[in-house]
Enzyme design. Structure first.
Site, short mmCIF file in Angstrom:
data_model
loop_
_atom_site.label_atom_id
_atom_site.label_comp_id
_atom_site.label_asym_id
_atom_site.label_seq_id
_atom_site.Cartn_x
_atom_site.Cartn_y
_atom_site.Cartn_z
N SER A 96 0.83 -1.20 0.00
CA SER A 96 0.00 0.00 0.00
C SER A 96 0.87 1.26 0.00
O SER A 96 1.68 1.44 -0.90
CB SER A 96 -0.93 -0.07 1.22
OG SER A 96 -1.96 0.84 1.09
N ASP A 218 -10.13 -4.05 -5.55
CA ASP A 218 -9.49 -3.34 -4.43
C ASP A 218 -10.08 -1.94 -4.40
O ASP A 218 -9.83 -1.14 -5.30
CB ASP A 218 -7.97 -3.30 -4.65
CG ASP A 218 -7.25 -2.62 -3.51
OD1 ASP A 218 -7.93 -2.04 -2.63
OD2 ASP A 218 -6.00 -2.67 -3.48
N HIS A 246 -7.54 -5.56 -0.30
CA HIS A 246 -6.38 -4.68 -0.33
C HIS A 246 -5.17 -5.29 0.37
O HIS A 246 -4.11 -4.71 0.40
CB HIS A 246 -6.76 -3.35 0.32
CG HIS A 246 -5.67 -2.31 0.24
ND1 HIS A 246 -5.18 -1.85 -0.97
CD2 HIS A 246 -4.98 -1.66 1.20
CE1 HIS A 246 -4.23 -0.94 -0.73
NE2 HIS A 246 -4.09 -0.82 0.58
#
Lengths: 291, 495
Positions: A96, A218, A246
């Site tokens: 991320s 996502d 995610h």
């Protein structure tokens, strides 16, 4: 230097191998989120795990709001760890927000990195003109509100909680107590630094080849963001995963490990001439596009 | 069983390990207006607001995945029309017979509680802002109060030492100096308190011999005890008395405790300071007095800021910050402090306890007494006129040649014209540029020129900044002549 950074960022080293994989956790958690992934690489690589200052078991006294008010401060943590351990030729794995932190670090000291592996990356979460990041500013404010209410007094995000979990005996009690526990003010600033950041201009400067692991469905980093990244990151490969959500490294570790290994194997063998494929191929799951 | 599932007075959702909704109950559908078919098979996050989705993916999902259980999570659930309902969620994971992970979650509507929380959060923000404004005000106030003390302290010191003045005048100057010093200490307390509340105190640690530190405390407090005809006894009974710590801060702790004991003990009383190793691995220092004691009701609050028990501040003076600061410093050292008193009029005792560390092979050499540094050529940069004049006069009286400047520009000009300079002494806050930038520029021209920074703040960050700008030393105003002289001697001897 080495000891102080190791303690500050709670650096943990395991595995064996000539090359180093450096794992950087995402917003909200700590290095423990890699525990389903790292065992698959321990035999062939030296694994370095760390917590950003303010997260996990890092030294919270080293936190300065000014330094960590933007992702550059977090990139400094990555470089500090690299310098302290004298790392070069590193395979950087970021989840991320750590993907962009990796980009910033690699742009500053490209010689330290051989490859960037990004899980669910996004260079900019907020929509901007033609660019679709997936969120409006007010959505980010909604996140901050939700965080604030959850940090108000519900102990599990704040203080260590003893959890009994007979179905998951493999998890050490120690992990359960500290995982995701955090300081609300630090997390709020980290959330702002993450979700209001715009790193699109940093992408074309990247000289380190990269793998983009894009999940299906996502909501945080939608497919169009993955495609944007692949188009703007020189030397990037986009793989669309069957995994949804995610956090593929937590929900679909087997597929995540497999795609990472395929990429590293291909990178280790002499590369055939790269072919620009039709982007339409991206829309099918588990397809590959190279830039 | 199905009846129970559907009619439970809370929303219920089961979703798969990858987040896909498998089953919802009637109550949830009734609360949200969703059709069962529309949300079954969808990812769980479709029920959440967009901000809530990020929270789910960054906090909730990892937590559930790792812990297998979450409780009392606040989430806004979207109704079919797009409105948001505040809910609390509990969820637990299980592994099905087929080996798949499932999460079962219940949702309770918390409208009133959410309103209450909103009010609470708003109030908390207001209180935090007010508190920050207070801290900022205290920091600025202490800084502003310190500046005029500087020339007062210097002039009075100068007069006190001036043998050409009549004895009576010198004694009066001494009274002015000691009161200015007292005021400087009160302001230091205020500054310390604001630093502690802002988490701005960092320790400069080394291995210390506590008995040596206590000898210093003894020297400092001896005069006060004599004045009040109080017996002051130091019993250094601990056999292990080395610890890791910040000597200046610990000195402050001991000084505070002994000074307090003397302050609250009537004339001809007694104060005992005793060290011992009662618990393995620990050393404790107990300060016992025969003073006015502490009432049982006030004992629990004795370490809170601005408290002095029930005693009147008019009678004893001070800001009531000493013990709060003392406790904070002790805790920064991973130590503990406690107060005991049999009651009013029966004396009190304070005990601090620290972890010991092994004695080093050789105790650090005691600080060397200041040598005077002979005649130096000094560049003095200070915009506060009376401070500049007094400092210049004192330094000249010490035999130095002083080139004084009020601004950075003047200082740079002097640095170009004056042929020889031994050191620069510069204020940090100058009208045209910061003293830090000035030092950087001076270093470019004269790399070996040592510098002493003067500032109203003594924050650790200031010290670091000063060092990185090229200053070799840093003094906090009001500067005492002794400090300045010894630092000058050290620096010029070193260069």
């Amino acid at each position: 230097m080495r000891d102080s950074i190791s303690a500050r960022n709670n650096v943990q080293i395991c595995g064996q191998g000539a090359r180093t994989m450096l794992f950087a956790h995402g917003f909200g958690c700590d290095q423990n989120m890699w525990r389903y992934i790292t065992p698959a690489f321990e035999k062939d690589y030296r694994i370095v795990l760390f917590d950003y200052v303010g997260c996990g078991k890092s030294d919270v006294n080293a936190y300065h709001a000014s330094r960590y008010g933007s992702l550059e401060g977090y990139a400094r943590d990555v470089l500090d760890v690299c310098e302290a351990l004298d790392l070069t030729d590193v395979i950087f794995v970021g989840h991320s927000v750590s993907s962009m932190i990796g980009v910033l670090a690699a742009n500053q000291q490209p010689q330290r990195f051989s490859h960037l592996i990004m899980l669910g990356p996004s260079p900019c979460y907020v929509n901007d003109g033609d660019y679709i990041g997936g969120f409006e500013r007010e959505d980010i404010m909604g996140l901050l509100d939700t965080m604030e209410r959850n940090f108000l007094g519900w102990a599990q995000f704040l203080a260590p909680v003893a959890m009994k979990n007979s179905e998951r005996p493999e998890l050490a009690q120690e992990l359960e107590e500290s995982f995701c526990s955090t300081d609300p003010d630090i997390m709020r600033r980290f959330a702002e630094a993450t979700f209001l950041a715009d790193n699109r201009a940093d992408l074309p400067k990247v000289r380190v080849p990269s793998l983009i692991l894009q999940c299906t469905e996502d909501t945080i980093a939608p497919l169009c963001v993955g495609v944007y990244l692949q188009q703007h990151l020189p030397g990037s490969t986009l793989r669309v995963m069957n995994a949804t959500g995610h956090c593929p490294h937590m929900s679909h570790p087997i597929e995540t490990v497999q795609l990472m290994k395929e990429y590293l194997l291909a990178a280790a063998t002499p590369a055939p001439p790269r072919v620009q494929q039709d982007l339409a191929a991206v829309t099918t799951a588990a397809s590959t596009v190279s830039a | 069983m199905n009846d129970l599932w559907d009619h439970m007075p809370c929303g219920m959702v089961s979703f798969a390990g990858d987040g896909v909704i498998l089953r919802v109950n009637d109550t949830l559908l009734a609360m949200t207006g969703h059709e069962r078919a529309a949300i079954t098979g969808q990812p769980f996050h479709v029920l959440l607001s967009k901000g809530g989705r990020i929270f789910y993916h960054t906090h909730l999902f990892p937590l559930l995945q790792m812990r297998g259980e979450v409780e009392e999570i606040y989430l806004s659930i979207l109704t079919q029309s797009g409105a948001e309902i505040p809910m609390l969620m509990n969820a637990r994971s299980r592994v099905t017979d087929s080996g798949a992970t499932m999460h079962d979650a219940i949702f309770v509507r918390v409208r009133q509680r959410a309103q209450f929380e909103t009010a609470l959060l708003n109030e908390r923000k207001k209180a935090q802002q007010a508190n920050k404004a207070k801290d900022d005000f205290l920091a600025t106030l202490s800084h502003e109060l310190r500046t005029p003390l500087n020339p007062m302290l210097m002039l009075s010191t100068e007069m006190e030492l001036d043998l050409t003045l009549p004895l009576a005048v010198r004694q009066q100057a001494g009274v002015i100096r000691s009161n200015a010093e007292l005021e400087a200490r009160l302001i230091d307390d205020l500054l310390d308190h604001t630093r502690i509340t802002r988490g701005k105190i960092h320790l400069v640690e080394s291995i210390l011999n506590l008995h040596e530190l206590l000898t210093l405390t003894e020297d400092i407090t001896r005069i006060d005890s004599r004045t009040k005809r109080i017996e002051l006894h130091f019993l250094k009974e601990a056999t292990e008395h080395h610890m890791q710590g910040d000597s200046a801060r610990l000195q402050q702790v001991f000084w505070n405790l002994v000074k307090n004991a003397i302050k609250f003990t009537p004339e001809e009383g007694a104060v005992h300071v005793r060290t011992h190793n009662s618990v393995e691995g620990k050393v404790s220092i107990t300060v016992t007095d025969t003073g006015m004691g502490i009432h049982a009701d006030t004992l629990p609050h004795i370490f809170e800021a601005f408290e002095q028990g029930s005693i009147s501040k008019q009678q004893f003076g001070g800001l009531g910050l000493g013990l709060a600061i003392t406790k904070s410093i002790v805790e920064l050292h991973q130590g503990s402090i406690r107060a005991e008193s049999p009651g009013l009029g029966q004396g009190a005792s304070f005990t601090v306890e620290f972890n010991i560390c092994p004695r080093p092979f050789q105790d650090a050499a005691p600080v060397q007494a200041a040598h005077d540094s002979g005649s130096l050529s000094l560049l003095l940069v200070e915009d506060h006129e009376s401070t500049r004049e007094v400092l210049a006069r004192i330094l000249r009286r010490c035999g130095h040649e002083v080139h004084a400047a009020a601004t950075g520009a003047e200082a740079l000009l002097l640095a170009q014209t004056v042929e020889h300079l031994d050191a620069v002494i510069s204020d940090i806050g100058l009208p045209d540029q910061s003293g830090l930038d000035l030092m950087r520029e001076l270093k470019v021209r004269r790399p070996s020129l040592p510098g002493i920074a003067l500032s109203g703040y003594g924050m650790e960050q200031d010290l670091k900044d000063a060092r990185s700008a090229g200053f070799s030393g840093h003094l906090v105003k009001p500067v005492s002549l002794d400090q300045l002289r010894s630092l000058l001697a050290q620096l010029t001897a070193a260069s």
